[in-house]
Design a protein around this motif. Structure first.
Motif, mmCIF file in Angstrom:
data_model
loop_
_atom_site.group_PDB
_atom_site.id
_atom_site.type_symbol
_atom_site.label_atom_id
_atom_site.label_comp_id
_atom_site.label_asym_id
_atom_site.label_seq_id
_atom_site.Cartn_x
_atom_site.Cartn_y
_atom_site.Cartn_z
ATOM 1 N N TYR A 13 0.810 -1.220 0.000
ATOM 2 C CA TYR A 13 0.000 0.000 0.000
ATOM 3 C C TYR A 13 0.840 1.265 0.000
ATOM 4 O O TYR A 13 0.344 2.351 -0.291
ATOM 5 C CB TYR A 13 -0.919 0.022 1.221
ATOM 6 C CG TYR A 13 -1.780 -1.210 1.330
ATOM 7 C CD1 TYR A 13 -2.834 -1.418 0.454
ATOM 8 C CD2 TYR A 13 -1.513 -2.167 2.304
ATOM 9 C CE1 TYR A 13 -3.617 -2.563 0.543
ATOM 10 C CE2 TYR A 13 -2.299 -3.303 2.403
ATOM 11 C CZ TYR A 13 -3.349 -3.506 1.526
ATOM 12 O OH TYR A 13 -4.117 -4.633 1.614
ATOM 13 N N GLY A 14 2.085 1.176 0.359
ATOM 14 C CA GLY A 14 2.923 2.361 0.417
ATOM 15 C C GLY A 14 4.287 1.973 0.965
ATOM 16 O O GLY A 14 4.518 0.823 1.337
ATOM 17 N N SER A 15 5.186 2.925 1.013
ATOM 18 C CA SER A 15 6.534 2.628 1.469
ATOM 19 C C SER A 15 6.970 3.634 2.519
ATOM 20 O O SER A 15 6.385 4.712 2.657
ATOM 21 C CB SER A 15 7.520 2.650 0.295
ATOM 22 O OG SER A 15 7.550 3.954 -0.290
ATOM 23 N N CYS A 16 7.991 3.249 3.249
ATOM 24 C CA CYS A 16 8.565 4.130 4.262
ATOM 25 C C CYS A 16 10.041 3.812 4.341
ATOM 26 O O CYS A 16 10.471 3.023 5.188
ATOM 27 C CB CYS A 16 7.874 3.916 5.599
ATOM 28 S SG CYS A 16 8.306 5.144 6.859
ATOM 29 N N TYR B 14 2.543 6.643 5.041
ATOM 30 C CA TYR B 14 1.795 6.870 3.794
ATOM 31 C C TYR B 14 0.371 7.362 4.050
ATOM 32 O O TYR B 14 -0.568 7.066 3.323
ATOM 33 C CB TYR B 14 1.797 5.619 2.896
ATOM 34 C CG TYR B 14 1.354 4.316 3.512
ATOM 35 C CD1 TYR B 14 0.015 3.942 3.491
ATOM 36 C CD2 TYR B 14 2.289 3.443 4.064
ATOM 37 C CE1 TYR B 14 -0.379 2.729 4.016
ATOM 38 C CE2 TYR B 14 1.896 2.227 4.586
ATOM 39 C CZ TYR B 14 0.556 1.867 4.572
ATOM 40 O OH TYR B 14 0.158 0.663 5.097
#
Length: 315
Positions: A208-211, A244
């Motif tokens: 769903y997203g990155s960090c 995110y």
């Protein structure tokens, strides 16, 4: 005349009734010939658990009062016997050995007068190591939730024997008598992980997203009163969603401490379930890898607080 006969009949009937009642409530029984028994009243349960993390210093300890017609003086010996019990899931109870064994014998001379009653009392301690050896096991073979069944056998000067197999329910369980003759000593795993901790997190992955890189923050372990060893945590993702634009919200995830074995359970607001693996642990750092059923994960290092290192044996 008819009335006089009727009244006389009532009077005679009443006398017969009262006479029969008197015979019932005051039977002619030789009370002085009654046999009397003996029992061991529990005065203090000083220690009735073994600490899994500190078996070397754990003990079973009681203060008992010998109650009999001679204020405790009929007691000759009290045998302290023990056996080990374990619940095997899907199988049932396993006993080691099958029958309890003698671990110690209290002598009449061990009982002494006290300032609180006229009966003789005794206090004793059985170290966990002594009980473990008596049943033929070693400390390494003991597990959390094991139980040691201690049974007392009172032998008196008349050759009589009193124990859990011939005591009445009232004497065993009523508060006045408090004489069960048997005491179950559980092996417990105290847990004290509640608190607020600093953490850093890396290796975060999600569809769903990155960090990228590392994030840091604080997490709070809140003890759940109804479930010993369970702690609700502030955020099951340890802040990953913030990267995110999402937030933890109403998720309910906990860390469970079962005799040092840490697991994660519960779900987030999207109903994804959570688990974790302990990567490493020392006094300062608890390193875990969390994972949810949506494939999200992260490597978290949780710092212990000053003066409260992570307990030895966590895994």
């Amino acid at each position: 005349m008819k009335m006089i006969k009727y009244s006389f009949g009532l009077l005679m009937g009443a006398l017969i009734f009262l006479s029969s009642c008197r015979d019932f409530v005051e039977p002619n029984i030789p009370y002085t010939d009654f046999d009397t028994a003996a029992y061991l009243r529990t005065i203090s349960r000083t220690s009735t658990t073994f600490n899994f993390f500190n078996l070397a210093n754990s003990k079973f300890a009681l203060t008992l009062e010998a109650v009999d017609a001679e204020d405790g003086n009929t007691v000759e010996t009290v045998e302290i016997r023990v056996r080990h019990r374990r619940l095997i899931p899907g199988v049932g109870l396993e006993y080691t050995p099958a029958n309890d064994v003698l671990v110690r014998t209290l002598q009449k001379s061990d009982f002494a007068p006290n300032s609180e009653s006229r009966f003789l009392r005794v206090s004793f301690e059985i170290p966990a190591s002594e009980a473990i050896s008596a049943v033929g096991l070693t400390p390494a073979q003991i597990e959390g939730a094991d139980v040691f069944e201690f049974r007392l056998v009172l032998n008196d000067k008349f050759g009589r024997r009193f124990s859990s197999d011939n005591v009445t329910t009232n004497v065993a369980g009523a508060p006045f008598y408090a004489s069960p003759f048997q005491y179950n000593v559980s092996v417990i795993c105290p847990s004290d992980l509640a608190g607020t901790y600093n953490f850093t997190q890396s290796n975060m992955q999600s569809i769903y997203g990155s960090c990228p890189g590392t994030i840091s923050g604080t997490t709070t372990f809140t003890a759940i009163a109804s479930t010993p060893g369970a702690y609700r945590i502030t955020d099951g993702t340890f802040g990953f969603w913030n990267c995110y634009g999402d937030s933890w919200g109403s998720g309910n995830v906990r860390i469970n401490d079962a005799c040092g074995k840490l697991t994660m359970s519960g779900s987030d607001k999207y109903s994804a379930s959570y688990s974790m693996t302990v990567v490493s642990v020392n006094a300062q750092d608890l390193v875990i890898q969390w994972l949810n059923s949506d494939g999200e994960t992260g490597l978290v290092t949780i710092k212990s607080n000053s003066g409260k290192p992570w307990p030895a044996g966590l895994r």
